[in-house]
Motif scaffolding. Structure first.
Motif, PDB file in Angstrom:
ATOM      1  N   MET A   1      -3.663  -2.016  -1.227  1.00 46.85           N
ATOM      2  CA  MET A   1      -2.889  -1.168  -0.340  1.00 46.85           C
ATOM      3  C   MET A   1      -1.423  -1.560  -0.417  1.00 46.85           C
ATOM      4  O   MET A   1      -1.091  -2.730  -0.548  1.00 46.85           O
ATOM      5  CB  MET A   1      -3.379  -1.320   1.093  1.00 46.85           C
ATOM      6  CG  MET A   1      -4.842  -0.946   1.323  1.00 46.85           C
ATOM      7  SD  MET A   1      -5.199   0.790   1.143  1.00 46.85           S
ATOM      8  CE  MET A   1      -4.472   1.463   2.600  1.00 46.85           C
ATOM      9  N   LEU A   2      -0.565  -0.571  -0.315  1.00 49.65           N
ATOM     10  CA  LEU A   2       0.870  -0.849  -0.353  1.00 49.65           C
ATOM     11  C   LEU A   2       1.299  -1.740   0.797  1.00 49.65           C
ATOM     12  O   LEU A   2       2.127  -2.627   0.625  1.00 49.65           O
ATOM     13  CB  LEU A   2       1.666   0.452  -0.329  1.00 49.65           C
ATOM     14  CG  LEU A   2       1.705   1.217  -1.646  1.00 49.65           C
ATOM     15  CD1 LEU A   2       2.301   2.599  -1.441  1.00 49.65           C
ATOM     16  CD2 LEU A   2       2.492   0.468  -2.685  1.00 49.65           C
TER      17      LEU A   2
ATOM     18  N   ASP B   1      -0.159  -5.257  -0.128  1.00 50.82           N
ATOM     19  CA  ASP B   1       0.383  -5.799  -1.375  1.00 50.82           C
ATOM     20  C   ASP B   1       1.896  -6.011  -1.329  1.00 50.82           C
ATOM     21  O   ASP B   1       2.399  -7.012  -1.821  1.00 50.82           O
ATOM     22  CB  ASP B   1       0.057  -4.878  -2.547  1.00 50.82           C
ATOM     23  CG  ASP B   1      -1.433  -4.778  -2.831  1.00 50.82           C
ATOM     24  OD1 ASP B   1      -2.186  -5.638  -2.324  1.00 50.82           O
ATOM     25  OD2 ASP B   1      -1.840  -3.845  -3.539  1.00 50.82           O
TER      26      ASP B   1
ATOM     27  N   ARG C   1      -1.634   5.512  -1.434  1.00 52.95           N
ATOM     28  CA  ARG C   1      -2.141   4.410  -0.607  1.00 52.95           C
ATOM     29  C   ARG C   1      -2.003   3.055  -1.287  1.00 52.95           C
ATOM     30  O   ARG C   1      -1.936   2.034  -0.626  1.00 52.95           O
ATOM     31  CB  ARG C   1      -3.625   4.630  -0.280  1.00 52.95           C
ATOM     32  CG  ARG C   1      -3.913   5.877   0.508  1.00 52.95           C
ATOM     33  CD  ARG C   1      -3.572   5.680   1.972  1.00 52.95           C
ATOM     34  NE  ARG C   1      -3.863   6.880   2.723  1.00 52.95           N
ATOM     35  CZ  ARG C   1      -2.944   7.694   3.211  1.00 52.95           C
ATOM     36  NH1 ARG C   1      -1.676   7.448   3.039  1.00 52.95           N
ATOM     37  NH2 ARG C   1      -3.277   8.774   3.879  1.00 52.95           N
ATOM     38  N   THR C   2      -2.009   3.074  -2.617  1.00 49.93           N
ATOM     39  CA  THR C   2      -1.990   1.822  -3.370  1.00 49.93           C
ATOM     40  C   THR C   2      -0.880   1.875  -4.418  1.00 49.93           C
ATOM     41  O   THR C   2      -0.324   2.936  -4.707  1.00 49.93           O
ATOM     42  CB  THR C   2      -3.326   1.577  -4.093  1.00 49.93           C
ATOM     43  OG1 THR C   2      -3.498   2.591  -5.094  1.00 49.93           O
ATOM     44  CG2 THR C   2      -4.507   1.598  -3.133  1.00 49.93           C
TER      45      THR C   2
ATOM     46  N   ASP D   1      -1.937   4.238  -7.047  1.00 45.92           N
ATOM     47  CA  ASP D   1      -1.702   5.638  -6.666  1.00 45.92           C
ATOM     48  C   ASP D   1      -0.265   6.035  -6.956  1.00 45.92           C
ATOM     49  O   ASP D   1       0.008   7.124  -7.476  1.00 45.92           O
ATOM     50  CB  ASP D   1      -1.965   5.868  -5.171  1.00 45.92           C
ATOM     51  CG  ASP D   1      -3.413   5.725  -4.775  1.00 45.92           C
ATOM     52  OD1 ASP D   1      -4.304   5.785  -5.653  1.00 45.92           O
ATOM     53  OD2 ASP D   1      -3.660   5.549  -3.558  1.00 45.92           O
TER      54      ASP D   1
END
Length: 62
Positions: free
Chosen positions: A1-2, A5, A37-38, A41
């Motif tokens: 996940m942003l 992370d 979300r990541t 992504d």
């Protein structure tokens, strides 16, 4: 996940997307931004948008 992370919250994501749009000359639609979300992504979205963007390179004249 942003968030986990990179510590990116909703506002930071919007700022990041805005910066990428300016630097890469792409437009990221709001619906695409909402699905990010990541890090993967984000990378996938940018890659797709860059591939779909018209080339800014001048066309050769014959």
């Amino acid at each position: 996940m942003l968030v986990r992370d990179l510590g990116v919250d909703g506002l930071a994501l919007l700022e990041l997307v805005e910066t990428l749009q300016g630097r890469l000359s792409i437009i990221v639609p709001d619906e695409v931004t909402a699905r990010i979300r990541t890090v993967a992504d984000l990378q996938d979205a940018v890659a797709r948008l860059m591939a779909a963007a018209p080339s800014s390179a001048p066309t050769p004249r014959i």
